[in-house]
Design an enzyme around this catalytic site. Structure first.
Site, PDB file in Angstrom:
ATOM      1  N   GLU A  31      27.156  89.460 -21.425  1.00  0.00           N
ATOM      2  CA  GLU A  31      28.611  89.396 -21.485  1.00  0.00           C
ATOM      3  C   GLU A  31      29.192  88.579 -20.335  1.00  0.00           C
ATOM      4  O   GLU A  31      30.383  88.655 -20.047  1.00  0.00           O
ATOM      5  CB  GLU A  31      29.204  90.809 -21.477  1.00  0.00           C
ATOM      6  CG  GLU A  31      29.023  91.579 -20.192  1.00  0.00           C
ATOM      7  CD  GLU A  31      27.726  92.370 -20.128  1.00  0.00           C
ATOM      8  OE1 GLU A  31      27.680  93.350 -19.381  1.00  0.00           O
ATOM      9  OE2 GLU A  31      26.751  91.997 -20.828  1.00  0.00           O
ATOM     10  N   ASN A  80      29.476  98.066 -27.387  1.00  0.00           N
ATOM     11  CA  ASN A  80      28.219  98.086 -28.136  1.00  0.00           C
ATOM     12  C   ASN A  80      27.801  99.502 -28.510  1.00  0.00           C
ATOM     13  O   ASN A  80      27.372  99.767 -29.634  1.00  0.00           O
ATOM     14  CB  ASN A  80      27.114  97.419 -27.307  1.00  0.00           C
ATOM     15  CG  ASN A  80      27.129  95.910 -27.437  1.00  0.00           C
ATOM     16  OD1 ASN A  80      27.679  95.367 -28.388  1.00  0.00           O
ATOM     17  ND2 ASN A  80      26.540  95.222 -26.480  1.00  0.00           N
ATOM     18  N   ASP A 117      33.249  88.223 -16.501  1.00  0.00           N
ATOM     19  CA  ASP A 117      32.480  89.312 -17.105  1.00  0.00           C
ATOM     20  C   ASP A 117      33.414  90.199 -17.923  1.00  0.00           C
ATOM     21  O   ASP A 117      34.491  90.575 -17.458  1.00  0.00           O
ATOM     22  CB  ASP A 117      31.801  90.138 -16.009  1.00  0.00           C
ATOM     23  CG  ASP A 117      30.871  91.178 -16.592  1.00  0.00           C
ATOM     24  OD1 ASP A 117      29.674  90.877 -16.746  1.00  0.00           O
ATOM     25  OD2 ASP A 117      31.334  92.300 -16.878  1.00  0.00           O
ATOM     26  N   ILE A 118      33.007  90.504 -19.159  1.00  0.00           N
ATOM     27  CA  ILE A 118      33.824  91.371 -20.027  1.00  0.00           C
ATOM     28  C   ILE A 118      33.739  92.799 -19.525  1.00  0.00           C
ATOM     29  O   ILE A 118      32.651  93.345 -19.327  1.00  0.00           O
ATOM     30  CB  ILE A 118      33.337  91.295 -21.484  1.00  0.00           C
ATOM     31  CG1 ILE A 118      33.398  89.852 -22.002  1.00  0.00           C
ATOM     32  CG2 ILE A 118      34.172  92.204 -22.381  1.00  0.00           C
ATOM     33  CD1 ILE A 118      32.827  89.673 -23.396  1.00  0.00           C
ATOM     34  N   ASP A 126      29.257  91.487 -30.779  1.00  0.00           N
ATOM     35  CA  ASP A 126      29.161  90.033 -30.975  1.00  0.00           C
ATOM     36  C   ASP A 126      30.524  89.419 -31.268  1.00  0.00           C
ATOM     37  O   ASP A 126      30.838  88.311 -30.822  1.00  0.00           O
ATOM     38  CB  ASP A 126      28.189  89.714 -32.115  1.00  0.00           C
ATOM     39  CG  ASP A 126      26.738  89.984 -31.737  1.00  0.00           C
ATOM     40  OD1 ASP A 126      26.476  90.203 -30.541  1.00  0.00           O
ATOM     41  OD2 ASP A 126      25.886  89.980 -32.633  1.00  0.00           O
TER      42      ASP A 126
END
Length: 340
Positions: free
Chosen positions: A257, A222, A214-215, A231
């Site tokens: 993500e 965002n 997971d980022i 993106d």
């Protein structure tokens, strides 16, 4: 599709929609196909006016434009209108079956097998089963050509149509298994691959490991820089993962993500080493945007949870253990790897 007229009409729309989508570089996804099916069916005049206006103004059909059309004109309608790409192959296979039945081939086994194919089509087959049916039909036609040389011309023409159908199925299958944004495998592809690895473990006790990735703080990217920059971050992380794993490993975007990496034949220590390499590679580079006035995005980091298959596991329990370790990694300050 309960009668030949409906099949013929739907097949006609199919042959209009797919070339047009290809011309406009629109991916053949179920959502996009539903838009263009309605467009050529002319059952939704507001949708037709909107698309005609976009074309007249030279607007490119980007993913954002396609999503806007889908959300505005398709999403709230009955789910039955959302045609899965499998239905396209069913329509064409039905058309082929009708043509074959009209041929006086004089082969009892061919007729029997043909009827069996028809029965299988009524059971709403999945993509793999449809592929098997198409391949089987092709083999039957090849056999009939060999046994009926005097009918070679008409049958070879039919055989060419089947070859085209198989090529189209291959392309549609790739689209259905690929995440459009990152070009990684998608969630459905992961689920099929995970099921295969689970069966392999049950049969041969061959281990595999799963990484949940997971980022960190992705929502902040965002909110701060916008979804287009978000993106680009997703694409960067995807590329880093692809460059870190080897050929047999599966890298997929699970959603948002979140990513998954499945490592066949990898024990826990090996999987943790791969996870650390992925984490290190992603955090190494400092990203920036803009050519002249560069804006610093800082270092992108990820948190990773690792689990290795155990006796009694199924796909869900393996996933849950990796996901639990991911949660622990997040709670431990992020940018780290945790394992069971």
């Amino acid at each position: 599709m309960h009668n030949s007229q409906n099949i013929e009409q739907t097949s006609h729309i199919l042959h209009l929609a797919l070339p047009k989508m290809a011309t406009l570089a629109i991916p053949v996804t179920p959502e996009n196909y539903a838009i263009w099916f309605d467009y050529f069916a002319e059952t939704n005049l507001n949708l037709k006016r909107a698309i005609d206006g976009l074309i007249a103004n030279g607007v490119q059909f980007t993913p954002e434009v396609n999503l806007g059309l889908y959300n505005r004109f398709i999403e709230e309608r009955s789910p039955e209108i959302i045609e899965n790409v499998q239905i396209e192959t069913q329509i064409l296979i039905n058309s082929l079956l009708n043509k074959i039945e009209q041929l006086n081939v004089g082969t009892e086994s061919f007729s029997t097998n043909l009827n069996q194919f028809g029965e299988k089509l009524q059971t709403n087959p999945n993509a793999d089963e449809l592929s098997f049916i198409v391949i089987s039909i092709a083999a039957e036609v090849d056999q009939v050509i060999a046994n009926n040389r005097h009918m070679a011309a008409s049958l070879e023409s039919l055989s060419d149509e089947i070859v085209n159908l198989k090529d189209e199925m291959d392309n549609l299958s790739k689209v259905a298994m690929t995440d459009e944004l990152t070009s990684l495998k998608n969630r459905r592809s992961y689920e099929l691959f995970a099921a295969e690895q689970m069966t392999k473990f049950i049969d041969t006790q061959t281990v595999c490991s799963l990484l949940m990735i997971d980022i960190d703080d992705f929502k902040l990217f965002n909110d701060t820089f916008g979804h287009l920059i978000g993106d680009k971050v997703l694409a960067y992380v995807a590329l880093a993962m692809k460059k870190t794993v080897k050929g047999d490993d599966l890298v997929a975007r699970y959603g948002g993500e979140e990513f998954v990496v499945m490592l066949p034949n990898a024990k826990l220590n090996d999987a943790v080493n791969v996870a650390e390499k992925i984490r290190d590679r992603i955090s190494l580079k400092q990203l920036s945007i803009g050519k002249e006035k560069k804006q610093n995005l800082g270092h992108i980091t990820v948190s990773i949870g690792v689990a290795t298959i155990q006796t009694g596991d199924d796909v869900d329990t393996l996933f849950s253990r990796a996901d639990e370790q991911l949660y622990i990694a997040k709670s431990a300050g992020k940018n780290c790897v945790k394992f069971a």
